[in-house]
Motif scaffolding. Structure first.
Motif, PDB file in Angstrom:
ATOM      1  N   GLY A 280       0.679  -1.071  -0.087  1.00 59.86           N
ATOM      2  CA  GLY A 280      -0.008   0.041  -0.200  1.00 59.86           C
ATOM      3  C   GLY A 280       0.709   1.219  -0.049  1.00 59.86           C
ATOM      4  N   ARG A 281       2.365   1.125  -0.131  1.00 58.39           N
ATOM      5  CA  ARG A 281       3.037   2.366  -0.229  1.00 58.39           C
ATOM      6  C   ARG A 281       3.001   2.822  -1.670  1.00 58.39           C
ATOM      7  NH1 ARG A 281       6.610   4.269   3.247  1.00 58.39           N
ATOM      8  NH2 ARG A 281       6.735   2.166   4.392  1.00 58.39           N
ATOM      9  N   LEU A 282       2.466   4.077  -1.848  1.00 58.28           N
ATOM     10  CA  LEU A 282       2.672   4.902  -3.138  1.00 58.28           C
ATOM     11  C   LEU A 282       4.040   4.912  -3.540  1.00 58.28           C
ATOM     12  CD1 LEU A 282      -0.162   7.504  -2.787  1.00 58.28           C
ATOM     13  CD2 LEU A 282      -0.261   5.400  -4.377  1.00 58.28           C
ATOM     14  N   PRO A 283       4.494   4.933  -4.823  1.00 56.04           N
ATOM     15  CA  PRO A 283       5.549   5.192  -5.333  1.00 56.04           C
ATOM     16  C   PRO A 283       5.820   6.614  -5.594  1.00 56.04           C
ATOM     17  CG  PRO A 283       4.187   4.737  -7.051  1.00 56.04           C
ATOM     18  CD  PRO A 283       3.435   4.387  -5.865  1.00 56.04           C
ATOM     19  N   ASP A 284       7.132   7.212  -5.356  1.00 57.31           N
ATOM     20  CA  ASP A 284       7.380   8.359  -5.632  1.00 57.31           C
ATOM     21  C   ASP A 284       7.428   8.954  -6.974  1.00 57.31           C
ATOM     22  OD1 ASP A 284       8.399  11.128  -5.406  1.00 57.31           O
ATOM     23  OD2 ASP A 284      10.159  10.633  -4.269  1.00 57.31           O
ATOM     24  N   ALA A 285       6.400  10.147  -7.081  1.00 61.55           N
ATOM     25  CA  ALA A 285       5.810  10.338  -8.503  1.00 61.55           C
ATOM     26  C   ALA A 285       7.150  11.050  -9.045  1.00 61.55           C
ATOM     27  CB  ALA A 285       4.630  11.409  -8.278  1.00 61.55           C
ATOM     28  N   GLY A 286       8.242  11.316  -8.184  1.00 63.34           N
ATOM     29  CA  GLY A 286       9.374  12.185  -8.841  1.00 63.34           C
ATOM     30  C   GLY A 286      10.383  11.437  -9.173  1.00 63.34           C
ATOM     31  N   ASP A 287      10.031  10.065  -9.179  1.00 60.48           N
ATOM     32  CA  ASP A 287      11.176   9.235  -9.682  1.00 60.48           C
ATOM     33  C   ASP A 287      10.759   8.598 -11.121  1.00 60.48           C
ATOM     34  OD1 ASP A 287      12.735   9.506  -7.289  1.00 60.48           O
ATOM     35  OD2 ASP A 287      11.899   7.641  -6.583  1.00 60.48           O
ATOM     36  N   GLY A 288      11.762   8.652 -12.129  1.00 62.92           N
ATOM     37  CA  GLY A 288      11.378   8.164 -13.242  1.00 62.92           C
ATOM     38  C   GLY A 288      10.330   8.629 -14.100  1.00 62.92           C
ATOM     39  N   GLY A 289      10.204   9.996 -13.782  1.00 62.34           N
ATOM     40  CA  GLY A 289       8.931  10.585 -14.558  1.00 62.34           C
ATOM     41  C   GLY A 289       7.580   9.911 -14.323  1.00 62.34           C
ATOM     42  N   GLY A 290       7.278   9.833 -13.186  1.00 58.99           N
ATOM     43  CA  GLY A 290       5.975   9.343 -12.879  1.00 58.99           C
ATOM     44  C   GLY A 290       4.999  10.517 -12.669  1.00 58.99           C
ATOM     45  N   ILE A 291       3.739  10.036 -12.719  1.00 60.95           N
ATOM     46  CA  ILE A 291       2.605  11.060 -12.755  1.00 60.95           C
ATOM     47  C   ILE A 291       2.056  11.233 -11.202  1.00 60.95           C
ATOM     48  CG2 ILE A 291       0.300  11.417 -13.552  1.00 60.95           C
ATOM     49  CD1 ILE A 291       2.603  11.515 -15.525  1.00 60.95           C
ATOM     50  N   GLY A 292       2.001  12.416 -10.669  1.00 57.98           N
ATOM     51  CA  GLY A 292       1.482  12.584  -9.542  1.00 57.98           C
ATOM     52  C   GLY A 292       0.514  13.804  -9.721  1.00 57.98           C
ATOM     53  N   VAL A 293      -0.065  14.410  -8.525  1.00 57.94           N
ATOM     54  CA  VAL A 293      -1.021  15.405  -8.552  1.00 57.94           C
ATOM     55  C   VAL A 293      -0.681  16.459  -9.257  1.00 57.94           C
ATOM     56  CG1 VAL A 293      -0.355  16.491  -6.488  1.00 57.94           C
ATOM     57  CG2 VAL A 293      -2.845  16.628  -7.121  1.00 57.94           C
ATOM     58  N   ARG A 294       0.723  17.011  -9.300  1.00 56.91           N
ATOM     59  CA  ARG A 294       1.185  18.274 -10.346  1.00 56.91           C
ATOM     60  C   ARG A 294       0.940  18.084 -11.299  1.00 56.91           C
ATOM     61  NH1 ARG A 294       5.545  19.643 -12.562  1.00 56.91           N
ATOM     62  NH2 ARG A 294       6.838  18.003 -11.738  1.00 56.91           N
ATOM     63  N   GLU A 295       1.699  16.882 -12.148  1.00 55.05           N
ATOM     64  CA  GLU A 295       1.232  16.655 -13.491  1.00 55.05           C
ATOM     65  C   GLU A 295       0.119  16.479 -14.214  1.00 55.05           C
ATOM     66  OE1 GLU A 295       5.439  15.385 -11.827  1.00 55.05           O
ATOM     67  OE2 GLU A 295       3.433  15.023 -11.319  1.00 55.05           O
ATOM     68  N   SER A 296      -0.782  15.802 -12.896  1.00 56.89           N
ATOM     69  CA  SER A 296      -2.155  15.543 -13.673  1.00 56.89           C
ATOM     70  C   SER A 296      -2.787  16.827 -13.754  1.00 56.89           C
ATOM     71  CB  SER A 296      -2.892  14.576 -12.516  1.00 56.89           C
ATOM     72  OG  SER A 296      -4.404  14.386 -12.922  1.00 56.89           O
ATOM     73  N   THR A 297      -2.901  17.825 -12.742  1.00 58.02           N
ATOM     74  CA  THR A 297      -3.458  19.156 -12.669  1.00 58.02           C
ATOM     75  C   THR A 297      -2.984  19.764 -13.805  1.00 58.02           C
ATOM     76  OG1 THR A 297      -3.704  18.937 -10.385  1.00 58.02           O
ATOM     77  CG2 THR A 297      -3.692  21.100 -11.252  1.00 58.02           C
ATOM     78  N   GLU A 298      -1.807  19.855 -14.303  1.00 56.86           N
ATOM     79  CA  GLU A 298      -1.146  20.707 -15.476  1.00 56.86           C
ATOM     80  C   GLU A 298      -1.734  20.394 -16.598  1.00 56.86           C
ATOM     81  OE1 GLU A 298       3.016  20.218 -14.854  1.00 56.86           O
ATOM     82  OE2 GLU A 298       3.582  22.060 -13.584  1.00 56.86           O
ATOM     83  N   LEU A 299      -1.966  18.921 -16.878  1.00 55.78           N
ATOM     84  CA  LEU A 299      -2.536  18.235 -18.058  1.00 55.78           C
ATOM     85  C   LEU A 299      -3.942  18.906 -18.097  1.00 55.78           C
ATOM     86  CD1 LEU A 299      -2.312  16.193 -20.223  1.00 55.78           C
ATOM     87  CD2 LEU A 299      -3.504  14.640 -18.644  1.00 55.78           C
ATOM     88  N   LEU A 300      -4.757  18.780 -17.099  1.00 54.72           N
ATOM     89  CA  LEU A 300      -6.193  19.134 -17.050  1.00 54.72           C
ATOM     90  C   LEU A 300      -6.300  20.593 -17.183  1.00 54.72           C
ATOM     91  CD1 LEU A 300      -7.609  16.663 -14.347  1.00 54.72           C
ATOM     92  CD2 LEU A 300      -7.787  16.396 -16.920  1.00 54.72           C
ATOM     93  N   ALA A 301      -5.374  21.480 -16.731  1.00 54.97           N
ATOM     94  CA  ALA A 301      -5.572  22.843 -16.793  1.00 54.97           C
ATOM     95  C   ALA A 301      -5.384  23.410 -18.142  1.00 54.97           C
ATOM     96  CB  ALA A 301      -4.479  23.613 -15.916  1.00 54.97           C
ATOM     97  N   ARG A 302      -4.997  22.722 -18.975  1.00 57.87           N
ATOM     98  CA  ARG A 302      -4.959  23.052 -20.526  1.00 57.87           C
ATOM     99  C   ARG A 302      -6.072  22.807 -21.219  1.00 57.87           C
ATOM    100  NH1 ARG A 302      -0.247  19.007 -20.564  1.00 57.87           N
ATOM    101  NH2 ARG A 302       1.738  20.094 -20.143  1.00 57.87           N
TER     102      ARG A 302
END
Length: 287
Positions: A251-273
């Motif tokens: 149940g431990r989430l991966p670090d979104a910063g490792d290996g180009g993962g998707i986190g809340v920042r990347e998802s929000t930026e995509l949808l803001a477009r």
């Protein structure tokens, strides 16, 4: 220029025009980063909206509402919409086509299957008598103003495939699609009978048709290629992998910063477009 005219212009340009199958607003948001044309896939919509296979469950108001949301967020993308058999009744088909054109669809695909219908790459397909389908197609063509109309046959018998392809090419439909084409040789045979009418090829992973590049399709004089399910099937694989890894990691989430993962920042930026695209709708339609 209208949306229909813009798609028609691109189809007539050199090379094969790719239209990417999307199944919800998020998949469209990702696809918009790579392609300027969408195929609103019936397979994908049935899977995402209903959680059901593509065997006739789609209700036309649901599809129209989805296309309206797509056009609002993506004012510059081509939108080719799968309307199956026109939802059975010819008058319903005409109503849906007029609604879709008013909300900014670029084109529709109308098939000649009869109920119970199937995905174009599935077994057990049945087709309407040719004259019955042509009558429905003629009504739809008379109902549109500038919308691109793709006439599709799901015939499986060899003689019937060629007969129907030639008959569809003789109508005022903009493009012909023979679904479930099984070989390059058959693409060539269909190309011969449709003459200079634009030809569409449908590719779906695991389907009946060969997997061909855009360069190969251009060499075969194919004008449009729709990719029905790359987003849906990729999401299926990615979600299954992510959840298996989450279970393995207790149940431990991966670090979104490792290996180009998707986190809340990347998802929000995509949808803001999808918000920023609204700001200059005057130049929305591709020139």
């Amino acid at each position: 220029m209208t949306y229909g005219s813009a798609l028609r212009k691109e189809i007539k340009a050199s090379g094969t025009t790719p239209l990417i199958g999307i199944y919800d607003m998020y998949s469209a948001s990702v696809a918009a980063q790579h392609y300027n044309g969408f195929f609103v896939s019936g397979f994908g919509f049935a899977a995402s909206h209903y959680g059901l296979p593509d065997i006739g469950f789609i209700a036309w108001p649901d599809m129209v509402a989805f296309v309206e949301r797509l056009r609002g967020a993506f004012p510059r993308q081509h939108l080719l919409v799968d309307i199956d058999d026109g939802y059975v009744d010819p008058e319903v088909a005409c109503h849906v086509v007029q609604r879709l054109e008013r909300i900014g669809a670029s084109g529709v695909i109308l098939e000649d299957q009869k109920r119970p219908r199937r995905c174009g790459h599935a077994d057990g397909k049945q087709v309407l008598p040719l004259d019955e389908y042509l009558a429905k197609l003629d009504l739809v063509l008379a109902s549109r103003t500038d919308l691109v109309v793709v006439a599709r046959t799901d015939a499986t018998e060899e003689a019937d495939i060629l007969l129907r392809a030639e008959a569809l090419a003789a109508t005022d439909a903009d493009v012909v699609l023979v679904d479930g084409v099984r070989s390059v040789e058959w693409i060539q045979r269909i190309r011969q009978v449709v003459g200079d009418k634009p030809l569409l090829f449908n590719q779906i992973a695991g389907g009946k048709s060969p997997s061909l590049s855009l360069t190969e399709l251009t060499d075969l004089a194919v004008d449009v290629a729709i990719y029905s399910t790359p987003c849906l099937f990729a999401a299926h694989r990615a979600m299954d992998t992510a959840l298996a890894e989450l279970k393995f990691a207790d149940g431990r989430l991966p670090d979104a910063g490792d290996g180009g993962g998707i986190g809340v920042r990347e998802s929000t930026e995509l949808l803001a477009r999808n918000i920023s695209r609204h700001h200059d709708v005057r130049e929305a339609v591709p020139a």
